[in-house]
Write a protein that holds these residues in place. Structure first.
Motif, PDB file in Angstrom:
ATOM      1  N   ALA A 241       0.835  -1.210   0.000  1.00  0.00           N
ATOM      2  CA  ALA A 241       0.000   0.000   0.000  1.00  0.00           C
ATOM      3  C   ALA A 241       0.867   1.257   0.000  1.00  0.00           C
ATOM      4  CB  ALA A 241      -0.929  -0.013   1.213  1.00  0.00           C
ATOM      5  N   LEU A 242       1.944   1.242   0.763  1.00  0.00           N
ATOM      6  CA  LEU A 242       2.866   2.385   0.733  1.00  0.00           C
ATOM      7  C   LEU A 242       3.469   2.543  -0.658  1.00  0.00           C
ATOM      8  CD1 LEU A 242       4.787   2.041   4.127  1.00  0.00           C
ATOM      9  CD2 LEU A 242       3.016   3.716   3.544  1.00  0.00           C
ATOM     10  N   ARG A 243       3.872   1.421  -1.276  1.00  0.00           N
ATOM     11  CA  ARG A 243       4.435   1.471  -2.631  1.00  0.00           C
ATOM     12  C   ARG A 243       3.419   1.993  -3.637  1.00  0.00           C
ATOM     13  NH1 ARG A 243       5.891  -3.482  -1.653  1.00  0.00           N
ATOM     14  NH2 ARG A 243       7.970  -3.669  -0.835  1.00  0.00           N
ATOM     15  N   ASN A 244       2.149   1.735  -3.365  1.00  0.00           N
ATOM     16  CA  ASN A 244       1.084   2.154  -4.273  1.00  0.00           C
ATOM     17  C   ASN A 244       0.591   3.561  -3.987  1.00  0.00           C
ATOM     18  OD1 ASN A 244       1.087  -0.163  -5.832  1.00  0.00           O
ATOM     19  ND2 ASN A 244      -0.357  -1.211  -4.509  1.00  0.00           N
ATOM     20  N   GLY A 245       1.270   4.273  -3.077  1.00  0.00           N
ATOM     21  CA  GLY A 245       0.967   5.682  -2.876  1.00  0.00           C
ATOM     22  C   GLY A 245       0.096   6.023  -1.686  1.00  0.00           C
ATOM     23  N   LEU A 246      -0.329   5.047  -0.892  1.00  0.00           N
ATOM     24  CA  LEU A 246      -1.087   5.373   0.303  1.00  0.00           C
ATOM     25  C   LEU A 246      -0.142   5.924   1.368  1.00  0.00           C
ATOM     26  CD1 LEU A 246      -3.218   3.507  -1.077  1.00  0.00           C
ATOM     27  CD2 LEU A 246      -3.907   2.872   1.221  1.00  0.00           C
ATOM     28  N   SER A 247      -0.600   6.903   2.090  1.00  0.00           N
ATOM     29  CA  SER A 247       0.176   7.431   3.213  1.00  0.00           C
ATOM     30  C   SER A 247      -0.131   6.598   4.454  1.00  0.00           C
ATOM     31  CB  SER A 247      -0.197   8.895   3.469  1.00  0.00           C
ATOM     32  OG  SER A 247      -1.527   8.978   3.966  1.00  0.00           O
ATOM     33  N   ARG A 248       0.685   6.747   5.470  1.00  0.00           N
ATOM     34  CA  ARG A 248       0.423   6.070   6.739  1.00  0.00           C
ATOM     35  C   ARG A 248      -0.917   6.528   7.311  1.00  0.00           C
ATOM     36  NH1 ARG A 248       5.227   3.690   9.018  1.00  0.00           N
ATOM     37  NH2 ARG A 248       6.929   3.977   7.549  1.00  0.00           N
ATOM     38  N   GLU A 249      -1.231   7.793   7.126  1.00  0.00           N
ATOM     39  CA  GLU A 249      -2.504   8.322   7.616  1.00  0.00           C
ATOM     40  C   GLU A 249      -3.680   7.664   6.898  1.00  0.00           C
ATOM     41  OE1 GLU A 249       0.118  10.243   6.628  1.00  0.00           O
ATOM     42  OE2 GLU A 249       0.780  10.877   8.620  1.00  0.00           O
ATOM     43  N   GLU A 250      -3.551   7.458   5.604  1.00  0.00           N
ATOM     44  CA  GLU A 250      -4.621   6.797   4.850  1.00  0.00           C
ATOM     45  C   GLU A 250      -4.758   5.330   5.276  1.00  0.00           C
ATOM     46  OE1 GLU A 250      -4.829   9.133   0.632  1.00  0.00           O
ATOM     47  OE2 GLU A 250      -3.009   7.960   1.034  1.00  0.00           O
ATOM     48  N   ILE A 251      -3.639   4.679   5.533  1.00  0.00           N
ATOM     49  CA  ILE A 251      -3.693   3.294   6.022  1.00  0.00           C
ATOM     50  C   ILE A 251      -4.406   3.248   7.369  1.00  0.00           C
ATOM     51  CG2 ILE A 251      -2.282   1.374   6.888  1.00  0.00           C
ATOM     52  CD1 ILE A 251      -0.281   2.077   4.578  1.00  0.00           C
ATOM     53  N   THR A 252      -4.103   4.214   8.236  1.00  0.00           N
ATOM     54  CA  THR A 252      -4.800   4.303   9.520  1.00  0.00           C
ATOM     55  C   THR A 252      -6.305   4.433   9.299  1.00  0.00           C
ATOM     56  OG1 THR A 252      -2.904   5.261  10.656  1.00  0.00           O
ATOM     57  CG2 THR A 252      -5.065   5.698  11.619  1.00  0.00           C
ATOM     58  N   GLU A 253      -6.700   5.279   8.356  1.00  0.00           N
ATOM     59  CA  GLU A 253      -8.126   5.468   8.067  1.00  0.00           C
ATOM     60  C   GLU A 253      -8.774   4.180   7.558  1.00  0.00           C
ATOM     61  OE1 GLU A 253     -10.059   8.001   8.853  1.00  0.00           O
ATOM     62  OE2 GLU A 253      -8.322   9.024   9.715  1.00  0.00           O
ATOM     63  N   VAL A 254      -8.064   3.439   6.726  1.00  0.00           N
ATOM     64  CA  VAL A 254      -8.596   2.166   6.225  1.00  0.00           C
ATOM     65  C   VAL A 254      -8.833   1.207   7.392  1.00  0.00           C
ATOM     66  CG1 VAL A 254      -8.049   0.101   4.857  1.00  0.00           C
ATOM     67  CG2 VAL A 254      -7.617   2.372   3.900  1.00  0.00           C
ATOM     68  N   ILE A 255      -7.874   1.139   8.308  1.00  0.00           N
ATOM     69  CA  ILE A 255      -8.034   0.233   9.450  1.00  0.00           C
ATOM     70  C   ILE A 255      -9.154   0.706  10.367  1.00  0.00           C
ATOM     71  CG2 ILE A 255      -6.898  -0.841  11.431  1.00  0.00           C
ATOM     72  CD1 ILE A 255      -4.225  -0.586   9.873  1.00  0.00           C
ATOM     73  N   LEU A 256      -9.244   2.020  10.601  1.00  0.00           N
ATOM     74  CA  LEU A 256     -10.342   2.542  11.417  1.00  0.00           C
ATOM     75  C   LEU A 256     -11.697   2.234  10.782  1.00  0.00           C
ATOM     76  CD1 LEU A 256      -8.933   6.013  12.523  1.00  0.00           C
ATOM     77  CD2 LEU A 256      -9.506   4.085  14.025  1.00  0.00           C
ATOM     78  N   GLN A 257     -11.801   2.424   9.483  1.00  0.00           N
ATOM     79  CA  GLN A 257     -13.043   2.119   8.759  1.00  0.00           C
ATOM     80  C   GLN A 257     -13.380   0.642   8.913  1.00  0.00           C
ATOM     81  OE1 GLN A 257     -14.816   4.441   7.006  1.00  0.00           O
ATOM     82  NE2 GLN A 257     -16.226   3.170   5.855  1.00  0.00           N
ATOM     83  N   SER A 258     -12.365  -0.190   8.835  1.00  0.00           N
ATOM     84  CA  SER A 258     -12.609  -1.630   8.950  1.00  0.00           C
ATOM     85  C   SER A 258     -13.059  -2.011  10.356  1.00  0.00           C
ATOM     86  CB  SER A 258     -11.368  -2.426   8.538  1.00  0.00           C
ATOM     87  OG  SER A 258     -10.364  -2.330   9.531  1.00  0.00           O
ATOM     88  N   ALA A 259     -12.695  -1.229  11.364  1.00  0.00           N
ATOM     89  CA  ALA A 259     -13.143  -1.524  12.728  1.00  0.00           C
ATOM     90  C   ALA A 259     -14.665  -1.512  12.809  1.00  0.00           C
ATOM     91  CB  ALA A 259     -12.552  -0.516  13.715  1.00  0.00           C
ATOM     92  N   VAL A 260     -15.278  -0.583  12.101  1.00  0.00           N
ATOM     93  CA  VAL A 260     -16.737  -0.462  12.136  1.00  0.00           C
ATOM     94  C   VAL A 260     -17.399  -1.608  11.365  1.00  0.00           C
ATOM     95  CG1 VAL A 260     -18.685   0.981  11.435  1.00  0.00           C
ATOM     96  CG2 VAL A 260     -16.619   2.025  12.402  1.00  0.00           C
ATOM     97  N   TYR A 261     -16.865  -1.934  10.193  1.00  0.00           N
ATOM     98  CA  TYR A 261     -17.535  -2.882   9.320  1.00  0.00           C
ATOM     99  C   TYR A 261     -17.005  -4.310   9.417  1.00  0.00           C
ATOM    100  CZ  TYR A 261     -19.844   1.170   7.509  1.00  0.00           C
ATOM    101  OH  TYR A 261     -20.617   2.298   7.406  1.00  0.00           O
ATOM    102  N   CYS A 262     -15.800  -4.484   9.939  1.00  0.00           N
ATOM    103  CA  CYS A 262     -15.203  -5.822  10.030  1.00  0.00           C
ATOM    104  C   CYS A 262     -15.093  -6.301  11.473  1.00  0.00           C
ATOM    105  CB  CYS A 262     -13.808  -5.839   9.409  1.00  0.00           C
ATOM    106  SG  CYS A 262     -13.759  -5.266   7.712  1.00  0.00           S
ATOM    107  N   GLY A 263     -15.041  -5.376  12.400  1.00  0.00           N
ATOM    108  CA  GLY A 263     -14.949  -5.732  13.810  1.00  0.00           C
ATOM    109  C   GLY A 263     -13.732  -5.130  14.476  1.00  0.00           C
ATOM    110  N   VAL A 264     -13.942  -4.717  15.715  1.00  0.00           N
ATOM    111  CA  VAL A 264     -12.865  -4.101  16.491  1.00  0.00           C
ATOM    112  C   VAL A 264     -11.702  -5.067  16.725  1.00  0.00           C
ATOM    113  CG1 VAL A 264     -12.321  -3.069  18.745  1.00  0.00           C
ATOM    114  CG2 VAL A 264     -14.372  -2.366  17.500  1.00  0.00           C
ATOM    115  N   PRO A 265     -11.941  -6.338  17.076  1.00  0.00           N
ATOM    116  CA  PRO A 265     -10.796  -7.232  17.286  1.00  0.00           C
ATOM    117  C   PRO A 265      -9.906  -7.375  16.048  1.00  0.00           C
ATOM    118  CG  PRO A 265     -12.755  -8.177  18.281  1.00  0.00           C
ATOM    119  CD  PRO A 265     -13.210  -6.991  17.465  1.00  0.00           C
ATOM    120  N   ASP A 266     -10.536  -7.460  14.865  1.00  0.00           N
ATOM    121  CA  ASP A 266      -9.730  -7.565  13.640  1.00  0.00           C
ATOM    122  C   ASP A 266      -8.954  -6.280  13.372  1.00  0.00           C
ATOM    123  OD1 ASP A 266     -10.192 -10.231  12.789  1.00  0.00           O
ATOM    124  OD2 ASP A 266     -12.197  -9.655  12.152  1.00  0.00           O
ATOM    125  N   ALA A 267      -9.577  -5.139  13.635  1.00  0.00           N
ATOM    126  CA  ALA A 267      -8.865  -3.864  13.459  1.00  0.00           C
ATOM    127  C   ALA A 267      -7.743  -3.740  14.477  1.00  0.00           C
ATOM    128  CB  ALA A 267      -9.837  -2.694  13.591  1.00  0.00           C
TER     129      ALA A 267
END
Length: 112
Positions: free
Chosen positions: A74-100
């Motif tokens: 993801a970093l190689r593909n241009g995502l920033s660390r902040e964007e990766i954080t947002e993806v994981i936070l988003q996944s907490a809501v839809y995938c589950g807090v333990p997985d996030a």
């Protein structure tokens, strides 16, 4: 193979190829042709979007053994660390807090 190398990096791909055995050879060919040749090269989504989707899918399905590799991609593909954080936070809501929570641990170990 070119896209696989661009996304995952030469070091990872070289390790995968070096570990190929007669048992796994056809599977490596399948991944290279299907995932990297047919899917990651489609024009409908850019690599940043594909990385975000891939991270979310890995988190949702609990495929933590693949997550570190795709965090680096993801970093190689241009995502920033902040964007990766947002993806994981988003996944907490839809995938589950333990997985996030696990994804954040892996991201911390992988990205520092």
């Amino acid at each position: 193979m070119a896209v696989r190398r661009e996304v995952l990096g030469d070091e990872h791909v070289d390790r995968s190829i070096a570990r190929t055995t007669p048992l796994t050879e056809e599977f490596q060919d399948l991944i290279t042709q299907y995932a990297w040749g047919s899917i990651w090269t489609r024009p409908g989504l850019d690599r940043r979007s594909r990385s975000m989707i891939t991270l979310t899918a890995l988190i949702a399905c609990g495929h933590h053994e693949e997550l570190a590799m795709h965090l680096r991609a993801a970093l190689r593909n241009g995502l920033s660390r902040e964007e990766i954080t947002e993806v994981i936070l988003q996944s907490a809501v839809y995938c589950g807090v333990p997985d996030a929570n696990t994804a954040f641990r892996i991201a911390q170990e992988t990205l520092g």
